[in-house]
Design an enzyme around this catalytic site. Sequence first.
Site, PDB file in Angstrom:
ATOM      1  N   GLU A  86      36.020  52.924  34.037  1.00 31.21           N
ATOM      2  CA  GLU A  86      37.182  53.122  33.154  1.00 31.21           C
ATOM      3  C   GLU A  86      36.947  54.246  32.148  1.00 31.21           C
ATOM      4  O   GLU A  86      35.982  54.214  31.375  1.00 31.21           O
ATOM      5  CB  GLU A  86      37.497  51.811  32.426  1.00 31.21           C
ATOM      6  CG  GLU A  86      38.773  51.884  31.604  1.00 31.21           C
ATOM      7  CD  GLU A  86      39.163  50.518  31.003  1.00 31.21           C
ATOM      8  OE1 GLU A  86      38.812  49.474  31.586  1.00 31.21           O
ATOM      9  OE2 GLU A  86      39.813  50.522  29.951  1.00 31.21           O
ATOM     10  N   LYS A 272      38.839  41.157  26.913  1.00 30.35           N
ATOM     11  CA  LYS A 272      38.625  42.198  27.928  1.00 30.35           C
ATOM     12  C   LYS A 272      38.005  43.428  27.249  1.00 30.35           C
ATOM     13  O   LYS A 272      37.110  44.072  27.792  1.00 30.35           O
ATOM     14  CB  LYS A 272      39.958  42.540  28.608  1.00 30.35           C
ATOM     15  CG  LYS A 272      39.821  43.275  29.920  1.00 30.35           C
ATOM     16  CD  LYS A 272      39.691  44.781  29.769  1.00 30.35           C
ATOM     17  CE  LYS A 272      39.642  45.493  31.106  1.00 30.35           C
ATOM     18  NZ  LYS A 272      39.581  46.949  30.974  1.00 30.35           N
ATOM     19  N   ASP A 288      23.849  39.686  37.065  1.00 29.87           N
ATOM     20  CA  ASP A 288      24.985  39.000  37.682  1.00 29.87           C
ATOM     21  C   ASP A 288      26.121  38.897  36.663  1.00 29.87           C
ATOM     22  O   ASP A 288      26.158  37.998  35.830  1.00 29.87           O
ATOM     23  CB  ASP A 288      24.521  37.605  38.134  1.00 29.87           C
ATOM     24  CG  ASP A 288      25.610  36.828  38.852  1.00 29.87           C
ATOM     25  OD1 ASP A 288      26.796  37.206  38.756  1.00 29.87           O
ATOM     26  OD2 ASP A 288      25.266  35.825  39.508  1.00 29.87           O
ATOM     27  N   HIS A 386      43.535  56.930  25.301  1.00 30.94           N
ATOM     28  CA  HIS A 386      43.287  56.524  26.686  1.00 30.94           C
ATOM     29  C   HIS A 386      43.933  57.510  27.654  1.00 30.94           C
ATOM     30  O   HIS A 386      43.309  57.930  28.621  1.00 30.94           O
ATOM     31  CB  HIS A 386      43.861  55.126  26.898  1.00 30.94           C
ATOM     32  CG  HIS A 386      43.393  54.470  28.145  1.00 30.94           C
ATOM     33  ND1 HIS A 386      42.155  53.882  28.223  1.00 30.94           N
ATOM     34  CD2 HIS A 386      43.977  54.336  29.344  1.00 30.94           C
ATOM     35  CE1 HIS A 386      41.995  53.397  29.431  1.00 30.94           C
ATOM     36  NE2 HIS A 386      43.089  53.656  30.136  1.00 30.94           N
TER      37      HIS A 386
HETATM   38  C1  MEV Z   1      41.473  48.094  27.745  1.00 31.24           C
HETATM   39  O1  MEV Z   1      40.505  48.261  28.752  1.00 31.24           O
HETATM   40  C2  MEV Z   1      41.007  47.104  26.704  1.00 31.24           C
HETATM   41  C3  MEV Z   1      42.000  46.820  25.594  1.00 31.24           C
HETATM   42  O2  MEV Z   1      43.224  46.335  26.122  1.00 31.24           O
HETATM   43  C4  MEV Z   1      41.368  45.792  24.678  1.00 31.24           C
HETATM   44  C5  MEV Z   1      42.293  45.265  23.588  1.00 31.24           C
HETATM   45  O3  MEV Z   1      43.511  45.247  23.751  1.00 31.24           O
HETATM   46  O4  MEV Z   1      41.726  44.813  22.566  1.00 31.24           O
HETATM   47  C6  MEV Z   1      42.333  48.065  24.827  1.00 31.24           C
END
Ligand code: MEV
Length: 470
Positions: A86, A272, A288, A386
């Site tokens: 990513e 995430k 793992d 991003h």
């Molecule tokens: C993207 O890979 C991760 C985010 O969505 C985490 C978040 O929203 O805190 C930017």
Amino acid sequence: MNNNSKTNSLSGFYKLNRADRLERLRHFCGLDDSSIKLLSSDSPLKFELSNLFVENAIGQFSLPLGLVTNVHLNSKEYCVPFAVEESSVIAASSNAAKWIKASGGFSGMVAGNEMIGQIQLLDLVAGSMEDVRQIILNEKTRLLKIANDVHPRLTQRGGGARDIVFRPFPNAATPFAVVHVHIDTCEAMGANLVNTVCEELAPHIQALTGARIGLKILSNYATERLFKVQCKVDPKLLAERGQDNGAEVAAKICEATDFANSDPHRAATHNKGVMNGVDPVLIATGNDWRANEAGIHAYACKQGSYGSLSAWQMDEDGWLIGEIEAPMQIGTVGGITRLHPMAQKSLDILGRPSSNELAQIALSTGLASNLAALRALVTTGIQAGHMKLHAKNLALSAGALGHHIEEVASEMVRNNKVSQTEAERLVKTLNCSCLSAENGEDLPSTETPKPHSAQKNIANDGDDGHIQSQ
Ligand code: MEV
């Protein structure tokens, strides 16, 4: 290996080409020629090894390996290998790690380092649960000895079975009980080791209790193998080029944590962002990550509903205080970690950490990644940063080659139109397709292009050049 005297030696790393990055790394970590050769290789994993690792092997699936810089944990400086596909995760984590380093660094601790094995006992009548508990507890010493005799070398290394716990489930549809065995697996992740112990203990427990034995397997909810990492951040560092008020940004980051703790829909995304900084370390070191994902997300439910893995709050001086506590099942010996040549190099780059140290490193980068995402979300939004990096991927998939990737990406960002359709249109306009395999330029450049004015808007953040937002 890594230490404070090397603190600044990776400054400006992003500006270098691959060969110079590797040369810088050689000095930072004391890597030898064969390590540099392996890291320079585009296919470090031989098919023979892939064929040993998995069934029906047909090849390899590669991921980019990059370095997160500025990770200062327990007074030691690390550059952390990240295997991740990513865009912007590495830049964002490095940037947040830099604010944290400038504010005193991460401090980490081990809150427990034992894996749990489970042996299920069935066909018990609910009334006899207490009797069974007594039988097991009366035999604890003998059962622990049996467990330790399975792996005598583990006890010689200072590990071994530490405790036996009885857990009844009298209200299940079919009442049952579970015997937990707690094992310090030392430097191993320990799955095989724990599973073998469970299988060895099972007939003894069966003979003692008369129960029918059900499952015999480790628990990935590793609540006895817990690690905690904390950091603080000077709010001044959270202000983006004077545009935002750092104290306000810090307060909004606390609000965002509250959002995650109140709403599982947000918590999953918040976490995430944490795992963006944890999984790449696990993958790079051959660990793992599925086991860790399972355990960590289960831990996020420890209050009864799914919540934030990290906690962000402000102290009385207005500094942002971050903390993460999570179970980590990590090994630095055995399995893929030992056999995969890149996992070995990743451990070299990290200065050959212990498994406990590696767990804290991964949680530190998890916290940094989370902070970077939250800061972007409460300021400019996530897409600004991003999309700038994502634009390059779009340009590549639209057919741009070599330096045209930068051109197409920059043009899309300049016009605030970042999409696959726009990338394809620009590729056509720039006639990138003329750069086909026939003139030998069928791969994107491996050199880091020199920033030109449009690109400067993309990524430059002064000294280390990490993008400000994800
Ligand atoms: C993207 O890979 C991760 C985010 O969505 C985490 C978040 O929203 O805190 C930017």
